[in-house]
Design a protein around this motif. Sequence first.
Motif, PDB file in Angstrom:
ATOM      1  N   ARG A   1       0.848  -1.197   0.000  1.00 21.98           N
ATOM      2  CA  ARG A   1       0.000   0.000   0.000  1.00 21.98           C
ATOM      3  C   ARG A   1       0.881   1.242   0.000  1.00 21.98           C
ATOM      4  N   VAL A   2       0.357   2.295  -0.593  1.00 21.22           N
ATOM      5  CA  VAL A   2       0.963   3.617  -0.489  1.00 21.22           C
ATOM      6  C   VAL A   2      -0.078   4.509   0.170  1.00 21.22           C
ATOM      7  N   GLN A   3       0.207   4.964   1.377  1.00 19.83           N
ATOM      8  CA  GLN A   3      -0.740   5.801   2.113  1.00 19.83           C
ATOM      9  C   GLN A   3      -0.242   7.236   2.137  1.00 19.83           C
ATOM     10  N   VAL A   4      -1.098   8.145   1.681  1.00 26.48           N
ATOM     11  CA  VAL A   4      -0.763   9.564   1.635  1.00 26.48           C
ATOM     12  C   VAL A   4      -1.140  10.210   2.969  1.00 26.48           C
ATOM     13  N   ALA A   5      -0.227  10.978   3.559  1.00 27.98           N
ATOM     14  CA  ALA A   5      -0.499  11.666   4.823  1.00 27.98           C
ATOM     15  C   ALA A   5      -1.566  12.727   4.598  1.00 27.98           C
ATOM     16  N   ASP A   6      -2.658  12.651   5.382  1.00 22.88           N
ATOM     17  CA  ASP A   6      -3.754  13.594   5.190  1.00 22.88           C
ATOM     18  C   ASP A   6      -4.293  14.170   6.497  1.00 22.88           C
ATOM     19  N   GLY A   7      -3.687  13.821   7.627  1.00 22.62           N
ATOM     20  CA  GLY A   7      -4.157  14.326   8.903  1.00 22.62           C
ATOM     21  C   GLY A   7      -5.415  13.641   9.398  1.00 22.62           C
ATOM     22  N   VAL A   8      -5.916  12.665   8.652  1.00 24.28           N
ATOM     23  CA  VAL A   8      -7.122  11.919   9.037  1.00 24.28           C
ATOM     24  C   VAL A   8      -6.741  10.533   9.546  1.00 24.28           C
ATOM     25  N   LEU A   9      -6.096   9.754   8.708  1.00 24.36           N
ATOM     26  CA  LEU A   9      -5.610   8.429   9.099  1.00 24.36           C
ATOM     27  C   LEU A   9      -4.091   8.503   9.250  1.00 24.36           C
ATOM     28  N   PRO A  10      -3.566   8.289  10.471  1.00 30.33           N
ATOM     29  CA  PRO A  10      -2.112   8.379  10.657  1.00 30.33           C
ATOM     30  C   PRO A  10      -1.377   7.374   9.771  1.00 30.33           C
ATOM     31  N   LEU A  11      -0.202   7.754   9.324  1.00 32.30           N
ATOM     32  CA  LEU A  11       0.628   6.785   8.626  1.00 32.30           C
ATOM     33  C   LEU A  11       1.014   5.679   9.607  1.00 32.30           C
ATOM     34  N   PRO A  12       1.146   4.438   9.136  1.00 32.24           N
ATOM     35  CA  PRO A  12       1.560   3.351  10.039  1.00 32.24           C
ATOM     36  C   PRO A  12       2.863   3.646  10.780  1.00 32.24           C
ATOM     37  N   ILE A  13       3.790   4.347  10.134  1.00 29.54           N
ATOM     38  CA  ILE A  13       5.061   4.647  10.795  1.00 29.54           C
ATOM     39  C   ILE A  13       4.859   5.587  11.983  1.00 29.54           C
ATOM     40  N   GLU A  14       3.857   6.474  11.912  1.00 33.74           N
ATOM     41  CA  GLU A  14       3.547   7.350  13.043  1.00 33.74           C
ATOM     42  C   GLU A  14       3.065   6.535  14.234  1.00 33.74           C
ATOM     43  N   THR A  15       2.137   5.622  13.974  1.00 34.70           N
ATOM     44  CA  THR A  15       1.579   4.800  15.043  1.00 34.70           C
ATOM     45  C   THR A  15       2.615   3.826  15.590  1.00 34.70           C
ATOM     46  N   ALA A  16       3.454   3.296  14.711  1.00 33.70           N
ATOM     47  CA  ALA A  16       4.417   2.279  15.115  1.00 33.70           C
ATOM     48  C   ALA A  16       5.526   2.828  16.003  1.00 33.70           C
TER      49      ALA A  16
END
Length: 236
Positions: A70-85
């Motif tokens: 997956r490629v997840q774009v940072a949007d301030g809605v759903l945190p990137l997995p690296i932020e949560t991890a």
Amino acid sequence: MSITINVRAFVAPDDPEACMRFYEGHSKLLEIHFGIAKITSGNIDWLQHRNTIVVIVEDETGTKTYGGARVQVADGVLPLPIETAIGKYDPNIYSYVRKGSAEICGMWNSKEVAGMGIGSLILCRVCVALMPQLPVDNVHVLCAPITTRMGKRVGAVIDKSLGNEGTFYYPKDDFIATAMVIDDIYNLPNADPSEKELIDILRANPTQHRQEKGPKGIFDVNYQLEVPNLHQVRSL
């Protein structure tokens, strides 16, 4: 092993059935073979997230899934997995993920195609090839030790500003993860020249058929990398 695979990219909510095959295959692989029941990139929230692009590897019928990313774009809605991890280890990640950031995450391939290079060659290359289609200019990736080499080949460098010179214990205390980043997704100055050439070929012609050579020999790939409905994807 003689096999033809399809590799295509789409906005996650546009193909719920393919997303579930991706999710179930990834979850099963992590749990059975690595004893990992839950990781941040395995969170199911992305299924309804229009700022998540799915890259899926399927058989020619489009009903059997061999892997994906997956490629997840940072949007301030759903945190990137690296932020949560890694946020609990290094809160700097929250301010670091800025406008124009994305993350390559959730990369996996089934045991059926293990050793062919689906994950190490095809998925890494394709995810980076997609980047100019997205409203981003840099991309993060959290790598296991075996995938750090793959990241370097496509132009990522170890992000020593995070954690312990870029390393963390994740997803368990006996696993080491390395934070990597590509700061210039257009020119890829740190990529291997041969790899950059292949990425440029995919960028110039996102829909094509190619023969690829992996560790177990040659196989055929149908690429469909022009992402439909991309005008709805937004960054921070």
